[in-house]
Design a protein around this motif. Sequence first.
Motif, PDB file in Angstrom:
ATOM      1  N   ARG A 163       0.870  -1.184   0.000  1.00  0.00           N
ATOM      2  CA  ARG A 163       0.000   0.000   0.000  1.00  0.00           C
ATOM      3  C   ARG A 163       0.899   1.225   0.000  1.00  0.00           C
ATOM      4  O   ARG A 163       1.683   1.422   0.927  1.00  0.00           O
ATOM      5  N   ALA A 164       0.776   2.035  -1.032  1.00  0.00           N
ATOM      6  CA  ALA A 164       1.659   3.186  -1.184  1.00  0.00           C
ATOM      7  C   ALA A 164       1.187   4.352  -0.324  1.00  0.00           C
ATOM      8  O   ALA A 164      -0.016   4.637  -0.258  1.00  0.00           O
ATOM      9  N   THR A 165       2.105   5.023   0.326  1.00  0.00           N
ATOM     10  CA  THR A 165       1.748   6.193   1.116  1.00  0.00           C
ATOM     11  C   THR A 165       1.491   7.410   0.232  1.00  0.00           C
ATOM     12  O   THR A 165       0.727   8.296   0.609  1.00  0.00           O
ATOM     13  N   ASN A 166       2.122   7.448  -0.934  1.00  0.00           N
ATOM     14  CA  ASN A 166       1.906   8.539  -1.882  1.00  0.00           C
ATOM     15  C   ASN A 166       1.807   7.931  -3.276  1.00  0.00           C
ATOM     16  O   ASN A 166       2.804   7.440  -3.806  1.00  0.00           O
ATOM     17  N   PRO A 167       0.621   7.937  -3.908  1.00  0.00           N
ATOM     18  CA  PRO A 167       0.458   7.276  -5.206  1.00  0.00           C
ATOM     19  C   PRO A 167       1.239   7.930  -6.330  1.00  0.00           C
ATOM     20  O   PRO A 167       1.417   7.326  -7.392  1.00  0.00           O
TER      21      PRO A 167
ATOM     22  N   LEU B 197       7.384   5.698  -9.312  1.00  0.00           N
ATOM     23  CA  LEU B 197       6.323   5.694 -10.311  1.00  0.00           C
ATOM     24  C   LEU B 197       5.042   6.327  -9.785  1.00  0.00           C
ATOM     25  O   LEU B 197       4.800   6.359  -8.576  1.00  0.00           O
ATOM     26  N   ARG B 198       4.219   6.782 -10.716  1.00  0.00           N
ATOM     27  CA  ARG B 198       2.839   7.142 -10.415  1.00  0.00           C
ATOM     28  C   ARG B 198       1.964   5.903 -10.604  1.00  0.00           C
ATOM     29  O   ARG B 198       2.120   5.184 -11.596  1.00  0.00           O
TER      30      ARG B 198
ATOM     31  N   SER C  31      -4.007   4.932  -5.574  1.00  0.00           N
ATOM     32  CA  SER C  31      -4.935   5.496  -6.561  1.00  0.00           C
ATOM     33  C   SER C  31      -4.731   7.000  -6.670  1.00  0.00           C
ATOM     34  O   SER C  31      -4.385   7.670  -5.698  1.00  0.00           O
ATOM     35  N   GLY C  32      -4.931   7.500  -7.888  1.00  0.00           N
ATOM     36  CA  GLY C  32      -4.873   8.934  -8.133  1.00  0.00           C
ATOM     37  C   GLY C  32      -3.511   9.495  -8.453  1.00  0.00           C
ATOM     38  O   GLY C  32      -3.344  10.711  -8.579  1.00  0.00           O
ATOM     39  N   GLY C  33      -2.518   8.628  -8.643  1.00  0.00           N
ATOM     40  CA  GLY C  33      -1.160   9.125  -8.834  1.00  0.00           C
ATOM     41  C   GLY C  33      -0.947   9.940 -10.088  1.00  0.00           C
ATOM     42  O   GLY C  33      -0.151  10.882 -10.092  1.00  0.00           O
ATOM     43  N   CYS C  34      -1.657   9.611 -11.162  1.00  0.00           N
ATOM     44  CA  CYS C  34      -1.420  10.319 -12.430  1.00  0.00           C
ATOM     45  C   CYS C  34      -2.055  11.704 -12.457  1.00  0.00           C
ATOM     46  O   CYS C  34      -1.649  12.557 -13.256  1.00  0.00           O
ATOM     47  N   ALA C  35      -3.059  11.926 -11.592  1.00  0.00           N
ATOM     48  CA  ALA C  35      -3.725  13.229 -11.548  1.00  0.00           C
ATOM     49  C   ALA C  35      -3.348  14.030 -10.316  1.00  0.00           C
ATOM     50  O   ALA C  35      -3.840  15.145 -10.131  1.00  0.00           O
ATOM     51  N   ALA C  36      -2.483  13.486  -9.472  1.00  0.00           N
ATOM     52  CA  ALA C  36      -2.082  14.200  -8.255  1.00  0.00           C
ATOM     53  C   ALA C  36      -1.441  15.538  -8.615  1.00  0.00           C
ATOM     54  O   ALA C  36      -0.641  15.607  -9.555  1.00  0.00           O
ATOM     55  N   PRO C  37      -1.786  16.619  -7.912  1.00  0.00           N
ATOM     56  CA  PRO C  37      -1.216  17.934  -8.236  1.00  0.00           C
ATOM     57  C   PRO C  37       0.303  17.909  -8.203  1.00  0.00           C
ATOM     58  O   PRO C  37       0.913  17.255  -7.359  1.00  0.00           O
ATOM     59  N   ALA C  38       0.896  18.616  -9.144  1.00  0.00           N
ATOM     60  CA  ALA C  38       2.354  18.711  -9.180  1.00  0.00           C
ATOM     61  C   ALA C  38       2.827  19.492  -7.969  1.00  0.00           C
ATOM     62  O   ALA C  38       2.344  20.600  -7.699  1.00  0.00           O
ATOM     63  N   GLY C  39       3.773  18.934  -7.234  1.00  0.00           N
ATOM     64  CA  GLY C  39       4.241  19.580  -6.019  1.00  0.00           C
ATOM     65  C   GLY C  39       4.931  20.896  -6.276  1.00  0.00           C
ATOM     66  O   GLY C  39       4.918  21.791  -5.432  1.00  0.00           O
TER      67      GLY C  39
END
Length: 260
Positions: free
Chosen positions: A58-62, A111-112, A140-148
């Motif tokens: 389970r990823a902490t940050n997708p 990876l996302r 989930s949501g890694g590809c749409a996560a806001p750019a930091g």
Amino acid sequence: MRLLFVAAVLMLSGPPVFAQDNPLQPSETWEGLRYDVILQDTDPPDAAGVMALDAPARATNPALVPVRITQPEGAPAIRKLIVVVDENPAPVAATFTFGDSMMPLDFEIRLRVDAYSDLRAIAYLDDGRMVMAGRYVKASGGCAAPAGSGPDALARAGEMRLKTISEGDRQVSTLMIRHPNFSGFQRDQVTLLNIPARFIDTLEVTQGGESLFTMEGGISISENPVFRFAHQPSQEPMKVHATDIDGAVFDQVLSGGGTG
């Protein structure tokens, strides 16, 4: 911003510990993708004893999922590696090639991951075989996560940093390339419009005139890509050549102490 840059480098500065209870799951998506990716209708043999892929259950940050591919001593060399995230919009995350000094492989990327998904690596070996390893990752949501770093991050795109340490009879290098790697699915937080895709699509890393690795990448490679890899010791600087899909070219000559 400098502190963020250094912190991202250090994220992969030591061997991670991953759960081992997340084997590949049956995937209808992969059944439909398989032939397009590897040009055959059946799965390659399991890579046990030749290559292992580790990733968190389970990823902490997708948007920043660490993935590590390793080989035991004496395993056949990996010449080409295809990394696939089944449920991502563009499932083939990247294709890598490796030089002799990278063997046995110990290679880590971020990876996302856009949805609960199998994450797999298909290796083409020096002895002519193809093998596959993987993990099932809950994210989930890694590809749409806001750019930091926001939509203005391109102003500093191409800045690089390299850290190198000795581990036994090998060197372990961590290379970071500053680039937002926009996926095309992220939104500008002010205009709420999608930020156009723009990501690093090719990468070549050489040392002493010999190739360490190359990459053909896609939207699944994380923002500010980080590569951690073991290789034969060398006092020569590393040369890094990268391009993005907008035609930008990034070239750096780096020593292990920091920026070039």
